[in-house]
Design a protein around this motif. Structure first.
Motif, PDB file in Angstrom:
ATOM      1  N   MET A  80       0.886  -1.171   0.000  1.00  0.00           N
ATOM      2  CA  MET A  80       0.000   0.000   0.000  1.00  0.00           C
ATOM      3  C   MET A  80       0.915   1.210   0.000  1.00  0.00           C
ATOM      4  N   HIS A  81       0.710   2.054  -0.977  1.00  0.00           N
ATOM      5  CA  HIS A  81       1.683   3.137  -1.192  1.00  0.00           C
ATOM      6  C   HIS A  81       1.093   4.512  -0.875  1.00  0.00           C
ATOM      7  N   PHE A  82       1.407   4.989   0.340  1.00  0.00           N
ATOM      8  CA  PHE A  82       0.917   6.309   0.788  1.00  0.00           C
ATOM      9  C   PHE A  82       1.984   7.395   0.682  1.00  0.00           C
ATOM     10  N   ALA A  83       3.255   6.987   0.851  1.00  0.00           N
ATOM     11  CA  ALA A  83       4.324   7.982   0.990  1.00  0.00           C
ATOM     12  C   ALA A  83       4.295   8.976  -0.176  1.00  0.00           C
ATOM     13  N   ARG A 120       0.840  -6.922  -6.306  1.00  0.00           N
ATOM     14  CA  ARG A 120      -0.382  -6.170  -5.981  1.00  0.00           C
ATOM     15  C   ARG A 120      -0.026  -4.869  -5.299  1.00  0.00           C
ATOM     16  N   VAL A 121      -0.651  -3.795  -5.736  1.00  0.00           N
ATOM     17  CA  VAL A 121      -0.399  -2.510  -5.080  1.00  0.00           C
ATOM     18  C   VAL A 121      -1.695  -1.705  -4.972  1.00  0.00           C
ATOM     19  N   ILE A 122      -1.843  -1.065  -3.835  1.00  0.00           N
ATOM     20  CA  ILE A 122      -2.966  -0.129  -3.652  1.00  0.00           C
ATOM     21  C   ILE A 122      -2.343   1.252  -3.553  1.00  0.00           C
ATOM     22  N   PHE A 123      -2.776   2.109  -4.440  1.00  0.00           N
ATOM     23  CA  PHE A 123      -2.122   3.410  -4.592  1.00  0.00           C
ATOM     24  C   PHE A 123      -3.018   4.534  -4.089  1.00  0.00           C
ATOM     25  N   ASP A 170      -0.071 -10.515 -14.679  1.00  0.00           N
ATOM     26  CA  ASP A 170      -0.177 -10.879 -13.266  1.00  0.00           C
ATOM     27  C   ASP A 170      -0.018  -9.681 -12.335  1.00  0.00           C
ATOM     28  N   PHE A 171       0.097  -8.474 -12.877  1.00  0.00           N
ATOM     29  CA  PHE A 171       0.248  -7.285 -12.031  1.00  0.00           C
ATOM     30  C   PHE A 171      -1.114  -6.627 -11.846  1.00  0.00           C
ATOM     31  N   ARG A 172      -1.497  -6.400 -10.606  1.00  0.00           N
ATOM     32  CA  ARG A 172      -2.813  -5.790 -10.340  1.00  0.00           C
ATOM     33  C   ARG A 172      -2.678  -4.601  -9.395  1.00  0.00           C
TER      34      ARG A 172
END
Ligand code: UFG
Length: 333
Positions: A80-83, A120-123, A170-172
């Motif tokens: 999870m990318h907040f920075a 997996r990343v949540i942006f 495969d990248f989500r």
């Protein structure tokens, strides 16, 4: 992509910016749900005490070796990318700072994730990607025409994520476009602690506390009923909950997607000021000044997509509650 077959406590989430305002509320929510969490934060605006669950690595995203080691050792199932830097007017004055931290450092992160097989990343995106949308409430399909470097830096990252998900099956990713996040933890453990905060609710409460002489209202000649800017204020714990929904969605094998995070209605600056005065019981001084550069007159989310597709049910859609929790937090500091 198949779903992830793991128990929650075995699902590992790396949270960049997890010591910051929104990140720390998400770390809290992840920890409470039983996920395994690791925060990666340079503490430039975050705080060690704000990380209520899991370990904290204090390093910068610009340090690619440190990032690679952290991801290699921890082997997260999702990031999870907040920075990021988040102040709109500052981005107008110092655009490179924003492109460097928000766009280039995100590239570093994605590059390392790719190398290390993290898929997996949540942006943390923003309503600022829309600029001056023609339709209000604004839906995710609106054109992305940001009017300040902050919004552009986030829009560029969204574009990179989109291209990555097209290139690699495969990248989500899930991009969450936040509207105006405010409020604090109901138990008063964490909240907005950024000393330079320019956000309306924080500024109003600090003025009520006597930290500022007066609150400036940036523009009273906007095409809105009382002439002041209108925003969709959303409680930080509802934003945190949206991240949990997005995570579950990705873990179950959901496709890459973008969602607005707001309640779907807004309040003017004057309405926020009146509520802040009522909640605090302080009739603090207010001064009408000119418009602030880079500001949009109205920003309200069409939030039907996230409610429908991620089954997100916000719990704190109440300006008074938002301001009350922020005030309780502000008084403790
Ligand atoms: N405002 C004032 N006086 C202040 C501070 C703000 O009048 O002292 C006004 C602004 O002009 C605007 C409204 O209050 O009309 C909200 O301003 P904020 O600075 O609180 O927030 P922004 O809308 O500028 O930006 C925030 C986040 C962004 C996000 C955006 C989405 O900082 O990251 O909300 O709507 F993109």
């Amino acid at each position: 992509m198949a779903g992830l077959e793991k128990k929650k406590e075995q699902v590992r989430i790396l949270v960049t910016g997890g010591a910051g305002y929104i990140g720390s509320h998400v770390v809290k929510a992840l920890g409470e749900k039983g996920y395994d969490v690791l925060t990666y934060d340079n503490l430039s605006s975050g705080n060690r005490w704000a990380v209520l669950h899991g370990d904290l690595i204090v390093t910068d995203l610009a340090d690619k070796n440190a990032l690679k080691k952290a991801i290699h050792d921890y082997k997260p199932d999702a990031v999870m990318h907040f920075a990021a830097h988040i102040i709109v007017p500052e981005s107008v004055r110092e655009p490179l700072k924003y492109y460097q931290n928000n766009t280039v450092n995100t590239l570093n992160l994605l590059d390392v994730m790719r190398d290390e097989g993290v898929k997996r990343v949540i942006f943390s995106s923003t309503a600022a990607v829309y600029g001056l949308p023609e339709e209000m409430p604004v839906s995710e399909n609106a054109l992305l025409l940001p009017i300040n470097p902050y919004g552009t830096s986030k829009m560029m990252t969204e574009r990179i994520l989109k291209d990555l998900s097209s290139a690699y099956d495969d990248f989500r990713y899930v991009s969450l476009r936040y509207f105006n996040v405010a409020g604090a933890d109901a138990q008063g453990r964490i909240g907005q602690a950024y000393k330079k905060s320019t956000h309306l609710i924080t500024r109003a409460l600090k003025t009520a506390k006597g930290e500022f002489e007066k609150l400036q209202i940036f523009g009273t000649d906007y095409p809105t009923p009382d002439g002041t800017g209108i925003r969709d204020y959303i409680h930080v714990d509802d934003i945190a909950d949206a991240h949990l929904s997005a995570l579950e969605y990705l873990i179950q094998g959901g496709e890459s997607d973008v969602f607005n995070c707001g309640y779907g209605h807004g309040y003017s600056v004057k309405e926020v000021v009146e509520t802040a005065k009522r909640v605090t019981g302080v009739d603090f001084p207010v001064e009408d000044t000119g418009r602030r550069e880079g500001d949009t007159p109205i920003l309200i989310a069409d939030s039907s997509k996230i409610r429908r597709q991620l089954n997100w049910k916000p719990k704190y859609d109440d300006l008074e509650y938002i301001i009350k929790t922020a005030w309780e937090w502000e008084k403790r500091k």
